[in-house]
Every structure is written in structure tokens, then in C-alpha cells.
Design a protein around this motif. Structure first.
Motif, PDB file in Angstrom:
ATOM      1  N   UNK A  66       0.913  -1.021  -0.233  1.00  0.00           N
ATOM      2  CA  UNK A  66       0.031  -0.063   0.095  1.00  0.00           C
ATOM      3  C   UNK A  66       0.805   1.392  -0.119  1.00  0.00           C
ATOM      4  N   UNK A  67       0.417   2.342  -0.433  1.00  0.00           N
ATOM      5  CA  UNK A  67       0.770   3.691  -0.453  1.00  0.00           C
ATOM      6  C   UNK A  67       2.156   3.829  -1.335  1.00  0.00           C
ATOM      7  N   UNK A  68       2.053   2.976  -2.280  1.00  0.00           N
ATOM      8  CA  UNK A  68       3.070   3.186  -3.487  1.00  0.00           C
ATOM      9  C   UNK A  68       2.719   4.438  -4.249  1.00  0.00           C
ATOM     10  N   UNK A 121       6.047  11.071 -16.163  1.00  0.00           N
ATOM     11  CA  UNK A 121       4.533  11.470 -15.627  1.00  0.00           C
ATOM     12  C   UNK A 121       4.054  10.335 -14.306  1.00  0.00           C
ATOM     13  N   UNK A 122       3.884  11.032 -13.447  1.00  0.00           N
ATOM     14  CA  UNK A 122       3.465   9.957 -12.309  1.00  0.00           C
ATOM     15  C   UNK A 122       1.870  10.197 -11.716  1.00  0.00           C
ATOM     16  N   UNK A 123       1.472   9.181 -10.960  1.00  0.00           N
ATOM     17  CA  UNK A 123       0.040   9.134 -10.421  1.00  0.00           C
ATOM     18  C   UNK A 123       0.564   8.867  -8.915  1.00  0.00           C
ATOM     19  N   UNK A 124      -0.097  10.177  -8.168  1.00  0.00           N
ATOM     20  CA  UNK A 124       0.438  10.043  -6.655  1.00  0.00           C
ATOM     21  C   UNK A 124      -0.334   8.789  -5.890  1.00  0.00           C
ATOM     22  N   UNK A 125      -0.037   8.602  -4.697  1.00  0.00           N
ATOM     23  CA  UNK A 125      -0.428   7.669  -3.707  1.00  0.00           C
ATOM     24  C   UNK A 125      -1.983   7.765  -4.035  1.00  0.00           C
ATOM     25  N   UNK A 126      -2.730   6.735  -4.079  1.00  0.00           N
ATOM     26  CA  UNK A 126      -4.035   6.598  -3.934  1.00  0.00           C
ATOM     27  C   UNK A 126      -4.855   6.855  -5.325  1.00  0.00           C
ATOM     28  N   UNK A 127      -4.111   6.933  -6.301  1.00  0.00           N
ATOM     29  CA  UNK A 127      -5.078   7.229  -7.361  1.00  0.00           C
ATOM     30  C   UNK A 127      -4.260   6.741  -8.765  1.00  0.00           C
ATOM     31  N   UNK A 128      -5.143   6.456  -9.736  1.00  0.00           N
ATOM     32  CA  UNK A 128      -4.450   5.951 -10.880  1.00  0.00           C
ATOM     33  C   UNK A 128      -3.827   4.525 -10.913  1.00  0.00           C
ATOM     34  N   UNK A 189     -11.034   9.663  -7.629  1.00  0.00           N
ATOM     35  CA  UNK A 189     -11.536   9.661  -6.226  1.00  0.00           C
ATOM     36  C   UNK A 189     -10.371  10.174  -5.456  1.00  0.00           C
ATOM     37  N   UNK A 190     -10.463  10.881  -4.270  1.00  0.00           N
ATOM     38  CA  UNK A 190      -9.513  11.478  -3.514  1.00  0.00           C
ATOM     39  C   UNK A 190      -9.727  11.171  -2.003  1.00  0.00           C
ATOM     40  N   UNK A 191      -8.655  11.125  -1.257  1.00  0.00           N
ATOM     41  CA  UNK A 191      -8.736  10.975   0.083  1.00  0.00           C
ATOM     42  C   UNK A 191      -8.189  12.288   0.774  1.00  0.00           C
ATOM     43  N   UNK A 192      -8.845  12.735   1.940  1.00  0.00           N
ATOM     44  CA  UNK A 192      -7.843  14.112   2.457  1.00  0.00           C
ATOM     45  C   UNK A 192      -6.812  13.576   3.540  1.00  0.00           C
ATOM     46  N   UNK A 193      -6.809  12.262   3.721  1.00  0.00           N
ATOM     47  CA  UNK A 193      -5.935  11.568   4.981  1.00  0.00           C
ATOM     48  C   UNK A 193      -4.618  11.194   4.346  1.00  0.00           C
ATOM     49  N   UNK A 194      -4.410  11.105   3.187  1.00  0.00           N
ATOM     50  CA  UNK A 194      -3.083  10.587   2.361  1.00  0.00           C
ATOM     51  C   UNK A 194      -1.950  11.518   2.310  1.00  0.00           C
ATOM     52  N   UNK A 195      -2.065  12.691   2.658  1.00  0.00           N
ATOM     53  CA  UNK A 195      -1.104  13.651   2.303  1.00  0.00           C
ATOM     54  C   UNK A 195       0.295  13.075   2.873  1.00  0.00           C
ATOM     55  N   UNK A 196       0.518  12.658   4.028  1.00  0.00           N
ATOM     56  CA  UNK A 196       2.087  12.156   4.658  1.00  0.00           C
ATOM     57  C   UNK A 196       2.631  10.948   3.531  1.00  0.00           C
TER      58      UNK A 196
ATOM     59  N   UNK B  48     -10.655  19.929   4.020  1.00  0.00           N
ATOM     60  CA  UNK B  48      -9.559  20.666   3.768  1.00  0.00           C
ATOM     61  C   UNK B  48      -8.666  19.738   2.810  1.00  0.00           C
ATOM     62  N   UNK B  49      -8.311  20.352   1.618  1.00  0.00           N
ATOM     63  CA  UNK B  49      -7.735  19.484   0.428  1.00  0.00           C
ATOM     64  C   UNK B  49      -6.222  19.607   0.531  1.00  0.00           C
ATOM     65  N   UNK B  50      -5.744  20.590   0.865  1.00  0.00           N
ATOM     66  CA  UNK B  50      -4.082  21.029   1.053  1.00  0.00           C
ATOM     67  C   UNK B  50      -3.997  21.438   2.269  1.00  0.00           C
ATOM     68  N   UNK B  51      -2.929  21.051   3.017  1.00  0.00           N
ATOM     69  CA  UNK B  51      -2.553  21.475   4.342  1.00  0.00           C
ATOM     70  C   UNK B  51      -2.425  23.055   4.376  1.00  0.00           C
ATOM     71  N   UNK B  52      -3.192  23.750   5.331  1.00  0.00           N
ATOM     72  CA  UNK B  52      -2.972  25.019   5.348  1.00  0.00           C
ATOM     73  C   UNK B  52      -3.916  25.905   4.498  1.00  0.00           C
TER      74      UNK B  52
END
Lengths: 338, 338
Positions: A66-68, A121-128, A189-196, B48-52
């Protein structure tokens, strides 16, 4: 002003990289970052996975990666640019942002390939193609699906979108509105809890493929600014296209970025969508902090440079090549080949 | 048998397409298929979609584009093959299946680019860059996440996988097991209720970019066989790599496929994983029905041809180029240029 705009348009038309064939060494991809998670105690299910196939009993417990994140590259046989170019998308979207535009014309991936760069070109964690993980067991919240009305209005394509009815566009807007539904197919779809986790994967990407030049968009802004803070020796230049967030100068060490040229680009109609008056504040303050510490920060307000009508999705706008050209010229002036 | 295997290996080594640079006209992508869905009556949220960044009130109701698929292409300046090659992945996976292998070496996308084809790699409905839709409101069930143990055993990498412990591999297996965790990062959640939408999008893809040659894998088998039935004039040849399902000859019109050469490829260890004895039945019967109607159906049982140890993920096995070479040679013998 009108004269300047016309003169600029003529210059742009003449100097845009020629769309010629280019010699490719490799098209490839990889996943980077992430870790193993283990689930226990969930009940088994029996599922038929292909019509006519026998049912297979599946146990949802076990180990998962997960989280790759996912990264795709096109490496040229003889790139003109010494540093690879990384394109990081914004929120609720994937790397498709940078590929062929919804109107079927080449996007920034092709532009910068034509300009002689190796492009990632990348797909960040949680998508694509990065994939996503079960929630709430692994991801800590449920995802949000962006309705088309929000994309239309938040991305400043127009002031109003009526479900099932009329879509009003900004006069002079550059987004090809007849292809808006095609653009909406890119939504993720996006999550607001995966920033770290997302930041961690981006940082790992920088360690793997940089020194490099990074272009970020929207939500990617904060990840890009932070990635530069975390590896100022690895990021040769950072271009933030309408970043929606930025580090707080009171908490982050802006002087670390003295040696990393920054460019922040803003489109048109910012004053016509109230949330944008708020969103520009933090990135602007962050740029000022880097500049105050002796760093180089340029800001392009496109309407003041003769490019009118650009939306938040300027890499898909009709004049996307003109915007890319401004960015590419700026990169060329940073003396990055040394 | 041993002599034949050695002789074949020598031939393969000599005739594999040379990995040379190739002239590219365009790398691009598009979404195809799908339709608009509207949601009503769900409660609003503030996120909140981006920190700050300031919180944004989001309304989950509205219009969404759903059930589209994603397709990426590499078009060469001077392809040697008249027909583009389409690569369709299997269940719980995305188009990444065909890209760089988990061990970092080039996969089939690169092989067939080197062999002179325009290559299209897609993500079917519900996964990867195709995106997915809210459930149960739009998609009708919850998704399933494949645990690593299931991938290890079902894909015949080895007979047993102990969570947190020992992983036993088949002796002589070709999968580079030291990169299995990297492979597991490619896993994508899957639904069992999206087959009709998936088929519809594949059929639309065929109408858009074919005549073409299609290579399908695993769950993709049934979609490929059906796509050929739905457009026998558009699919010049169909290669099914370990298809997990196929149409029922009692219900589907096999004689329509008289003019479409089919190749079915099976790897090793089929008798060591009980479910595979069941999974081979339907595709084999379907191939026999096409052949009985006067069509051309070839079956490659790789161990009988001197290629030992191939798993279900043969496009990622160490000898993936050897398997691709057999497929490419078979394509070359079908007289498809006419």
C-alpha cells in the motif's frame, strides 16, 4: 497592452518547439514507495471473477502493498536537456493531466518531449495506476468523488454549472468547453488523509530519479514545495502551476531553498471565483519567504503577460503550448546545465 | 525433448527483436466509453484538501462521468506492422502488466515497440487511470483487494505463501521472486459486477482504433474473445495468454470467428494448482468450437515447446522475451499484412 499581446503571440508561434519525431530509448514505468500492511479477522467470500468460470473462495485477509506511487517515463536517445522533467498532477486527478488533452491535441508531456526532455509522468499515492487501499482499515477515511459542477466552477471554466442543464463559461476562457465531459472522465476519487504517505512517496521518487526539474499543479504544489525543502540539492528548479497550498514560512526553513529557482504561474479569472483569492495567499507568502532569504522566485500572472483566459487547467487550455513555452523559456534562463 | 529445448532456446536468442532506439511520432492517451450518472440526496461535507488551505464545502451530489476506460498509445514514425497492437490486462491489475517488469527489465510493451508495432496499453473500466465510481450508488458492489498470498498461489509463482513468513516457489519457476513485492504494488481493487460495462468500453475501443491485433491476459481473455465476436472484421488476430474465461459455444456464434486467427498460450505448473485444471476448460472448448467451424486456433503449451517454468504472469517472467518472440513469430505467420 493589446499591441504587446499581439507581439507576444507572434513570438510564441514562432518559437514553440517543432513537433518532430523523436528517437526514444525506452518507455517504461515503476512503482516507488509504500510498505506492507496486514489485515486480519475479515470474513471470506466466494466470487465468480469471469463469466462461466468456477467460483473462487477469497479471503480478504492477508498482506498488501500500500501507499506506493506510479511513475512512467519516456527516455530519449539523445535528450537535449541534461535534467529529466517530472510532471506532478493536482488533486482528484492522475498523470493523465499532462498527456493528450481532452480535445485530442498534444499536452505538456508531448510539448516537453518535443522540447528535448526525458519526461516522467506520475500518479500519486491513492490514484490511477498507483492503486488504492481498503478503507477504513488501511486508508483512514472514505474518498471523495468530485462532481462535474465542482470541476467546472473550481477550475474556473465558468461561473456556473447547472446539473442536467445550462453550463455558463467565462467569456474569453481558453478551456475547450465542448470537451469538458471528456475531461471529467479523468477524475479520480481522492482522500484527505493520505498527504503524509503521498509526500513520502514523492520524496522517494526525487531520491531515485533526480537531479531534475519538477512541474507541479494545484494540490501537487504543496508536495512539490515540500519535496524541494526535503532535497534542495536534487531539485534544480520548481515550477508551480496554480499551487493550492504551500509550507508555512513560520514553520518551514525557506532559506534552504536559496539555490532552487521557483516559478509560480497563475491564470485568469482568479478574482471571479472567491476561493481563489484565498488559495493564492499561502503560495505567494511562501514565494516571498524564499525571495526574502535570497532565493529566486518569479511569478507569472498570465493575463499581465498577454495570455488571457487561462483556467486552472491551463495545460489543457487551447493555448496550452503558449503557456508551456513561457515555462520552457524560463527554465532555459536558469542556467541549469552547469 | 531436451535437445529440442536447447535448439529452440538458441533460435530464440538469435531472433529476438534488437533493442534499438525507435522514432516516435506521438505518445498519447484518451478515455473511451462510459456515460454520465447523477447522484442526489447525499449529505454535504467540509474538507481541507491541502494542508493550510481553507476548508472547502463539498457536495457529493451531482453529475459524474463513469465506466469509461483509459488507453495510452505509442505511435511510431514508421511502424513495421500495418496493424496496431492492443495489450489488455487481466483481473485485479492494470495496463502496468505490460510495461517495465517488476525486476526493472523491459516488458512486452517495449518488446513489441522494438518489434515495430504501434502499441496501445489500456486500463479497463474500474481500475488504474480509467478511475472508478462510488459504490453501491453507481458500481453495484464493493471491490475486492487481492492479498499477496492469493497472487502468489493463483498466479502459480509457488505452491504456498505464509503471511509474515516463508514463501515457497515452484522449482524452476521463471518469475523473479525477489521482485514479488514490487509486482504486488501493481495490484488494483476489482469488482465482480462491472463486466458488461467493461465489455462495452472494450468494444468502443475496437471501433475507434482497429483493425488491430489484440493480446489479452487472464480475465481479459473473455473480454477479448467477446470483442472479436462483436467485431470480427476489426480484429485481425487474437492472442489469449492464459485466458480465465471464454464464451459458451452453445450460446455464442463461433462460426463468426472463422476469419480471425486465435492463439491460446499456457504456461507451466497448471497441474499443480487445482483451480487451473478448471480454468483451462472453457477457453479450450471455445477454441475447439472456432476450429470446428473452420477457423484457425493454435494452442501453445509452453513446456511442450521447450519453455519451462512459466507462471501465469509470463510477461514478467525472466524469459518473457522468449514467450513474446513465440507470439510475435506466430503473428508474423498469419499473413495479416494483406
Amino acid at each position: 497592452m493589446r499591441t504587446i499581446a499581439i507581439a507576444l503571440a507572434a513570438t510564441l508561434a514562432a518559437a514553440t518547439p517543432v513537433k518532430a519525431d523523436y528517437l526514444v530509448k525506452e518507455v517504461g514505468s515503476f512503482h516507488i514507495g509504500g510498505h506492507t500492511e496486514t489485515l486480519n479477522g475479515l470474513p471470506s467470500k466466494e466470487i465468480v471473477f469471469s463469466p462461466g468460470a468456477p467460483p473462487i473462495k477469497v479471503d480478504p485477509n492477508g498482506e498488501f502493498e500500500v501507499e506506493q506511487m506510479y511513475v512512467q517515463f519516456v527516455k530519449q536517445a539523445a535528450p537535449k536537456s541534461k535534467w529529466p522533467l517530472l510532471l506532478w498532477h493536482g488533486g482528484g486527478l492522475s498523470g493523465v493531466t499532462w498527456e493528450t488533452k481532452p480535445d485530442g491535441k498534444p499536452g505538456w508531456q508531448q510539448f516537453f518531449l518535443n522540447a528535448g526532455n526525458d519526461v516522467y509522468v506520475s500518479d500519486a499515492v491513492e490514484r490511477g495506476r498507483a492503486s488504492w487501499a481498503r478503507y477504513p482499515e488501511i486508508f483512514k477515511s472514505e474518498p471523495f468523488f468530485r462532481p462535474k459542477k465542482e470541476a467546472w466552477e473550481l477550475f474556473r471554466i465558468g461561473p456556473s454549472y447547472e446539473v442536467g442543464g445550462k453550463r455558463e463559461a467565462f467569456e474569453g476562457g481558453q478551456f475547450p468547453i465542448e470537451t469538458f465531459d471528456q475531461f471529467a472522465k479523468q477524475s479520480i476519487p481522492r482522500w484527505a488523509t493520505n498527504d503524509a504517505a503521498t509526500q513520502k512517496a514523492y520524496d522517494a521518487l526525487v531520491q531515485k530519479v533526480c537531479p531534475c526539474i519538477v512541474i507541479v499543479h494545484s494540490q501537487g504544489g504543496n508536495f512539490g514545495f515540500t519535496a524541494a525543502l526535503n532535497a534542495p540539492d536534487k531539485i534544480k528548479a520548481l515550477i508551480a502551476i496554480e499551487p493550492s497550498g504551500a509550507p508555512d514560512p513560520a514553520k518551514a526553513d525557506a532559506p534552504k531553498l536559496k539555490g532552487v529557482p521557483h516559478l509560480i504561474v497563475w491564470g485568469d479569472f482568479l478574482d471571479k471565483v472567491p476561493v481563489w483569492s484565498k488559495l493564492v495567499v499561502n503560495p505567494t507568502r511562501w514565494g516571498q519567504a524564499i525571495a526574502a532569504a535570497g532565493g529566486k522566485v518569479d511569478t507569472f500572472e498570465l493575463p499581465k503577460m498577454g495570455l488571457k483566459g487561462n483556467t486552472h487547467m491551463m495545460m489543457m487550455d487551447r493555448n496550452s503550448d503558449d503557456v508551456a513555452k513561457l515555462v520552457n523559456d524560463w527554465i532555459g534562463k536558469q542556467g541549469l546545465e552547469n
